[in-house]
Write a protein that holds these residues in place. Sequence first.
Motif, short mmCIF file in Angstrom:
data_model
loop_
_atom_site.label_atom_id
_atom_site.label_comp_id
_atom_site.label_asym_id
_atom_site.label_seq_id
_atom_site.Cartn_x
_atom_site.Cartn_y
_atom_site.Cartn_z
N LYS A 4 0.88 -1.43 0.10
CA LYS A 4 0.00 -0.06 0.06
C LYS A 4 1.04 1.32 -0.13
N LEU A 5 0.51 2.28 -0.72
CA LEU A 5 1.26 3.57 -0.95
C LEU A 5 0.13 4.80 -0.50
N GLN A 6 0.67 5.44 0.33
CA GLN A 6 -0.09 6.94 0.64
C GLN A 6 0.69 8.06 0.11
N TRP A 7 0.10 8.99 -0.61
CA TRP A 7 0.75 10.17 -1.09
C TRP A 7 1.02 11.20 -0.01
N HIS A 9 1.23 14.32 -0.67
CA HIS A 9 0.52 15.64 -1.17
C HIS A 9 1.49 16.41 -2.19
N LYS A 10 2.68 15.96 -2.27
CA LYS A 10 3.95 16.47 -3.24
C LYS A 10 4.00 15.55 -4.19
N MET A 11 5.10 14.95 -4.28
CA MET A 11 5.37 13.83 -5.28
C MET A 11 5.73 12.51 -4.63
N PHE A 13 5.40 9.11 -1.60
CA PHE A 13 4.63 8.27 -1.16
C PHE A 13 5.30 7.50 0.07
N ALA A 15 5.18 4.18 1.57
CA ALA A 15 5.14 2.55 1.25
C ALA A 15 5.05 1.62 2.33
N SER A 16 4.07 0.73 2.39
CA SER A 16 3.89 -0.42 3.64
C SER A 16 3.71 -1.82 2.90
N ILE A 23 8.52 2.46 4.16
CA ILE A 23 9.73 3.33 3.74
C ILE A 23 9.24 4.43 2.73
N ILE A 25 9.31 7.11 -0.51
CA ILE A 25 9.68 7.02 -1.73
C ILE A 25 9.48 8.35 -2.22
N VAL A 27 10.93 11.80 -5.17
CA VAL A 27 11.90 12.56 -6.05
C VAL A 27 12.41 13.52 -5.59
N SER A 36 12.51 12.97 0.04
CA SER A 36 12.44 12.37 1.47
C SER A 36 12.88 10.84 1.54
#
Lengths: 139, 139
Positions: A4-7, A9-11, A13, A15-16, A23, A25, A27, A36
């Motif tokens: 699962k990945l949660q945004w 609100h920039k670019m 995510f 991820a779990s 972690i 992820i 850019v 980040s």
Amino acid sequence: MEAKLQWDHKMGFTASAASGHSIKIDVSTEVGGTDSGPRPTELLLFGLGGCSGFDIVAILQKMRVEVEDFSIEIVAQRAPEHPQKITAIDIIYRLTGADIDPAKANRAAELSLTKYCSVAASLNAEITYRVVLADLKNS
Amino acid sequence: MEAKLQWDHKMGFTASAASGHSIKIDVSTEVGGTDSGPRPTELLLFGLGGCSGFDIVAILQKMRVEVEDFSIEIVAQRAPEHPQKITAIDIIYRLTGADIDPAKANRAAELSLTKYCSVAASLNAEITYRVVLADLKNS
């Protein structure tokens, strides 16, 4: 297998997955991210290295080969045009130990990449490898 | 593109790459690891989600579609026999926002998976997707 990945609100995510680990992820700031965490394509190489590294450690243990240190270097070539698919991957496995048998070390790497490593089998790039041995006693 | 991994002397690795970010990769204690980080195959799904998630955010921004929230769920099927290759991946993109045009959202997802996402293009699994929209105003 699930993820699962949660945004953010920039670019980026968060991820779990089933293992319970999360972690970030992201850019670079140049393309609107906040830098980040590692890039998506870097995670693909991390997965490949972790997968085949695990195999090689396990196979060498079964062969009763003692390993003192182990590092992996991965270089990937990407196609110039979109989607910049990864076309070729070269892996260097650096194993350190007293008298590691080169044939066994090469066999372990070959078995991983041809028979056991899920990530390698899931990629369409051509994967090549080299095993480099070092013996601290003789260095 | 490059990555380096350093063995932790159990079954895990610390992976780093050009972005400057490091993560731990590990396996469960049942197979000799210390469960200090996500599994290698999880990283592959994280990379896929991060890659296509980034694309979709960027494409919807260009289309002037405002997104309030965005999460991604990925389910992967693996072959039962070694190397347990990932054979099929289904992605659900959940977008929340006021009046997001379904056609634009679907177009963004399709463009990512067929034209822009490096990770998707580098995998040999069949990838399917669905876009699920929610509007907080109407919920």
